[in-house]
Design a protein around this motif. Structure first.
Motif, PDB file in Angstrom:
ATOM      1  N   ALA A  92       1.108  -1.629   0.380  1.00 14.34           N
ATOM      2  CA  ALA A  92       0.261   0.149   0.420  1.00 14.34           C
ATOM      3  C   ALA A  92       1.109   1.171   0.091  1.00 14.34           C
ATOM      4  O   ALA A  92       0.299   2.244  -0.720  1.00 14.34           O
ATOM      5  CB  ALA A  92      -0.687  -0.165   0.698  1.00 14.34           C
ATOM      6  N   MET A  93       2.260   1.335   0.950  1.00 11.52           N
ATOM      7  CA  MET A  93       2.982   2.201   0.621  1.00 11.52           C
ATOM      8  C   MET A  93       3.234   2.730  -0.912  1.00 11.52           C
ATOM      9  O   MET A  93       3.479   3.854  -1.103  1.00 11.52           O
ATOM     10  CB  MET A  93       4.027   2.360   1.831  1.00 11.52           C
ATOM     11  CG  MET A  93       4.573   3.831   2.534  1.00 11.52           C
ATOM     12  SD  MET A  93       6.162   3.059   3.901  1.00 11.52           S
ATOM     13  CE  MET A  93       6.684   1.736   3.715  1.00 11.52           C
ATOM     14  N   GLN A  94       3.935   1.262  -1.088  1.00  5.42           N
ATOM     15  CA  GLN A  94       4.626   1.222  -2.703  1.00  5.42           C
ATOM     16  C   GLN A  94       3.547   2.335  -3.994  1.00  5.42           C
ATOM     17  O   GLN A  94       3.636   3.097  -4.592  1.00  5.42           O
ATOM     18  CB  GLN A  94       4.788   0.306  -2.663  1.00  5.42           C
ATOM     19  CG  GLN A  94       5.274   1.040  -4.673  1.00  5.42           C
ATOM     20  CD  GLN A  94       5.228  -0.639  -5.304  1.00  5.42           C
ATOM     21  OE1 GLN A  94       5.398  -1.955  -5.075  1.00  5.42           O
ATOM     22  NE2 GLN A  94       6.990  -0.639  -6.266  1.00  5.42           N
ATOM     23  N   VAL A  95       1.782   1.658  -3.696  1.00  9.14           N
ATOM     24  CA  VAL A  95       1.117   2.424  -3.693  1.00  9.14           C
ATOM     25  C   VAL A  95       0.678   3.748  -4.406  1.00  9.14           C
ATOM     26  O   VAL A  95       0.635   4.705  -5.037  1.00  9.14           O
ATOM     27  CB  VAL A  95      -0.099   1.329  -4.140  1.00  9.14           C
ATOM     28  CG1 VAL A  95      -2.043   2.382  -5.160  1.00  9.14           C
ATOM     29  CG2 VAL A  95      -0.460   0.662  -5.028  1.00  9.14           C
ATOM     30  N   GLY A 100      -0.569   8.075  -5.512  1.00 10.81           N
ATOM     31  CA  GLY A 100      -0.273   9.024  -4.978  1.00 10.81           C
ATOM     32  C   GLY A 100       0.118  10.513  -4.858  1.00 10.81           C
ATOM     33  O   GLY A 100      -0.421  11.259  -5.152  1.00 10.81           O
ATOM     34  N   GLN A 101       1.545   9.754  -4.974  1.00 10.70           N
ATOM     35  CA  GLN A 101       2.624  11.468  -4.782  1.00 10.70           C
ATOM     36  C   GLN A 101       3.007  11.875  -6.462  1.00 10.70           C
ATOM     37  O   GLN A 101       3.664  12.478  -6.357  1.00 10.70           O
ATOM     38  CB  GLN A 101       3.667  10.492  -3.740  1.00 10.70           C
ATOM     39  CG  GLN A 101       2.371  10.424  -2.274  1.00 10.70           C
ATOM     40  CD  GLN A 101       1.980  11.700  -2.035  1.00 10.70           C
ATOM     41  OE1 GLN A 101       2.947  12.753  -2.262  1.00 10.70           O
ATOM     42  NE2 GLN A 101       1.346  11.434  -1.108  1.00 10.70           N
ATOM     43  N   GLY A 102       3.476  10.031  -6.902  1.00 13.53           N
ATOM     44  CA  GLY A 102       3.942  10.691  -8.520  1.00 13.53           C
ATOM     45  C   GLY A 102       5.222  10.244  -8.479  1.00 13.53           C
ATOM     46  O   GLY A 102       6.340  10.827  -9.393  1.00 13.53           O
ATOM     47  N   TRP A 103       5.314   9.303  -7.671  1.00 16.61           N
ATOM     48  CA  TRP A 103       6.673   9.468  -7.732  1.00 16.61           C
ATOM     49  C   TRP A 103       7.340   7.832  -8.186  1.00 16.61           C
ATOM     50  O   TRP A 103       6.595   7.451  -7.866  1.00 16.61           O
ATOM     51  CB  TRP A 103       7.744   9.225  -6.171  1.00 16.61           C
ATOM     52  CG  TRP A 103       7.544  10.402  -5.394  1.00 16.61           C
ATOM     53  CD1 TRP A 103       7.283  11.832  -5.421  1.00 16.61           C
ATOM     54  CD2 TRP A 103       7.342  10.737  -3.755  1.00 16.61           C
ATOM     55  NE1 TRP A 103       7.044  12.645  -4.909  1.00 16.61           N
ATOM     56  CE2 TRP A 103       6.923  12.609  -3.314  1.00 16.61           C
ATOM     57  CE3 TRP A 103       6.608   9.761  -3.106  1.00 16.61           C
ATOM     58  CZ2 TRP A 103       6.496  12.340  -2.494  1.00 16.61           C
ATOM     59  CZ3 TRP A 103       6.353  10.323  -1.640  1.00 16.61           C
ATOM     60  CH2 TRP A 103       6.260  11.599  -1.559  1.00 16.61           C
ATOM     61  N   ASP A 305      12.470  16.801  -2.632  1.00 11.01           N
ATOM     62  CA  ASP A 305      13.004  15.716  -3.135  1.00 11.01           C
ATOM     63  C   ASP A 305      11.841  15.240  -4.172  1.00 11.01           C
ATOM     64  O   ASP A 305      11.063  15.267  -3.822  1.00 11.01           O
ATOM     65  CB  ASP A 305      13.775  14.816  -3.091  1.00 11.01           C
ATOM     66  CG  ASP A 305      15.098  15.160  -2.986  1.00 11.01           C
ATOM     67  OD1 ASP A 305      15.255  16.478  -3.230  1.00 11.01           O
ATOM     68  OD2 ASP A 305      16.012  14.549  -2.034  1.00 11.01           O
ATOM     69  N   PRO A 306      11.409  15.105  -5.663  1.00  7.80           N
ATOM     70  CA  PRO A 306      10.668  14.766  -6.419  1.00  7.80           C
ATOM     71  C   PRO A 306      10.111  13.779  -6.085  1.00  7.80           C
ATOM     72  O   PRO A 306       9.677  12.347  -5.980  1.00  7.80           O
ATOM     73  CB  PRO A 306      11.669  14.426  -7.588  1.00  7.80           C
ATOM     74  CG  PRO A 306      12.784  16.052  -7.563  1.00  7.80           C
ATOM     75  CD  PRO A 306      12.884  15.449  -6.859  1.00  7.80           C
ATOM     76  N   ALA A 307      10.677  12.424  -5.879  1.00  8.98           N
ATOM     77  CA  ALA A 307      10.918  11.010  -4.442  1.00  8.98           C
ATOM     78  C   ALA A 307      11.119  11.264  -3.434  1.00  8.98           C
ATOM     79  O   ALA A 307      11.033   9.810  -2.763  1.00  8.98           O
ATOM     80  CB  ALA A 307      11.795  10.414  -5.023  1.00  8.98           C
ATOM     81  N   GLN A 308      10.882  12.316  -2.550  1.00 10.25           N
ATOM     82  CA  GLN A 308      10.756  11.940  -0.973  1.00 10.25           C
ATOM     83  C   GLN A 308       9.472  11.159  -0.962  1.00 10.25           C
ATOM     84  O   GLN A 308       8.570  11.266  -1.500  1.00 10.25           O
ATOM     85  CB  GLN A 308      10.945  13.563  -0.731  1.00 10.25           C
ATOM     86  CG  GLN A 308      10.606  13.321   0.662  1.00 10.25           C
ATOM     87  CD  GLN A 308      12.268  12.758   0.998  1.00 10.25           C
ATOM     88  OE1 GLN A 308      12.991  13.026   0.743  1.00 10.25           O
ATOM     89  NE2 GLN A 308      12.221  12.760   2.948  1.00 10.25           N
ATOM     90  N   PRO A 309       9.647  10.414  -0.248  1.00 13.59           N
ATOM     91  CA  PRO A 309       8.298   9.245   0.713  1.00 13.59           C
ATOM     92  C   PRO A 309       8.070   9.987   1.363  1.00 13.59           C
ATOM     93  O   PRO A 309       7.410  10.827   2.086  1.00 13.59           O
ATOM     94  CB  PRO A 309       9.296   7.748   1.460  1.00 13.59           C
ATOM     95  CG  PRO A 309      10.917   8.898   1.807  1.00 13.59           C
ATOM     96  CD  PRO A 309      11.126   9.821   0.784  1.00 13.59           C
TER      97      PRO A 309
END
Length: 317
Positions: A92-95, A100-103, A305-309
């Motif tokens: 779910a976190m990966q999704v 959800g966040q666009g990463w 950061d663009p990919a910040q969790p």
């Protein structure tokens, strides 16, 4: 009267030929700095085992140098989860991170649940030095370790959690890194506490709040960092003693990576995949977007950061 030189002195000198078979010259790769034993790789649940969806990923993996620092996080999940549900929580976190966040993937390199189980996070290879998206501005040459949970209001942290965080740091950190020391890193993003290009001196084993405007990893876990550092020292001392007893040479533990400037042995891999030049920040989205603080909803919202969790990691897509 001009002197006339003999023709023999005006002739171009030619390297004499040598008869016999050609001489074979071995091309040696640059020698890395001498590496001491770190610690054995702990048991890690792979992405395949917890069911990561690699079809969600669209960007190539970027690699960086051996970690000079380990940043400890919390994910913000409620602490009362059942450890049997962790694989579903990670999926779910990966999704959420991707859709959800666009990463492109999970930001943390490793996730540890309260039972002490270690999970592979961001894709790229457990034994590789994968550029994560866990600590804004300081993802290069570092490893992000996330405690699955919040742990902000607990009296006692789970012992298996602390032991596993220490085991990752003992194994993954560069053998030249002193777990009790500090390291100089240069920020790559203005959204951190340090402007882009600014050098920061931080603990080799640090908390997310040391770099970013956040409460992460929570007061109890942050207060436990000195204990985690001591554990890392002890684990590495045990590994060194074991190597001495067995007569092994002082080589590093698993996870060693070629120098950043070294070409890969595998001709099918590009040199760029090793970060021979400074890798770009992952994901490539607009860095001025300014999502919420990844780990602490009470903290101020900052550009990231663009990919910040994301902090939104409750196990529900």
């Amino acid at each position: 009267m001009l002197a006339v030189l003999p023709l023999a002195l005006l002739a171009t000198w030619v390297v004499p030929t040598v008869s016999g078979p050609p001489i074979s010259v071995e091309k040696k790769r640059p020698r890395a700095a001498e590496r001491r034993p770190t610690a054995p790789r702990p048991m890690i649940i792979s992405r395949a085992e917890w069911g990561a969806d690699d079809s969600l990923r669209t960007e190539p993996v970027t690699y960086t140098g051996a970690p000079q620092a380990a940043f400890v996080h919390h994910t913000g999940h409620p602490d009362d989860y059942d450890c049997a549900d962790v694989p579903a929580m990670l999926r779910a976190m990966q999704v959420d991170h991707v859709l959800g966040q666009g990463w492109d993937d999970l930001g943390y390199n490793f996730v540890v649940d309260k039972c002490g189980t270690i999970y592979e996070g961001r894709a790229g290879g457990i034994d590789r030095f994968v550029l994560g998206a866990h600590t804004t501005g300081f993802n290069h040459d570092s490893v992000g370790i996330a405690a699955l949970g919040d742990f902000s209001y607990v009296e006692t942290l789970p012992e298996p959690l602390l032991a596993s965080i220490a085991s990752i740091a003992a194994w993954k950190l560069s053998s030249e890194s002193d777990p009790l020391g500090q390291v100089r890193l240069v920020s790559t993003n203005d959204a951190s506490r340090y402007a882009e290009g600014t050098a920061a001196v931080v603990d080799v084993i640090a908390g997310h709040r040391d770099i970013f405007y956040t409460h992460c990893p929570g007061d109890p876990l942050y207060a436990a960092l000195p204990d985690i550092r001591d554990r890392v020292v002890a684990l590495r001392a045990e590994a060194a003693a074991a190597a001495d007893r067995s007569g092994d040479s002082p080589a590093s533990a698993e996870g060693a990576e070629p120098d950043r400037t070294t070409q890969p042995d595998d001709p099918t891999e590009s040199a760029e995949s090793y970060g021979s030049a400074e890798p770009a920040e992952p994901e490539g989205s607009d860095q001025t977007a300014g999502p919420v603080d990844p780990d602490d909803p009470a903290g101020p919202a900052r550009p990231d950061d663009p990919a910040q969790p994301a902090r939104l990691s409750t196990g529900v897509p």
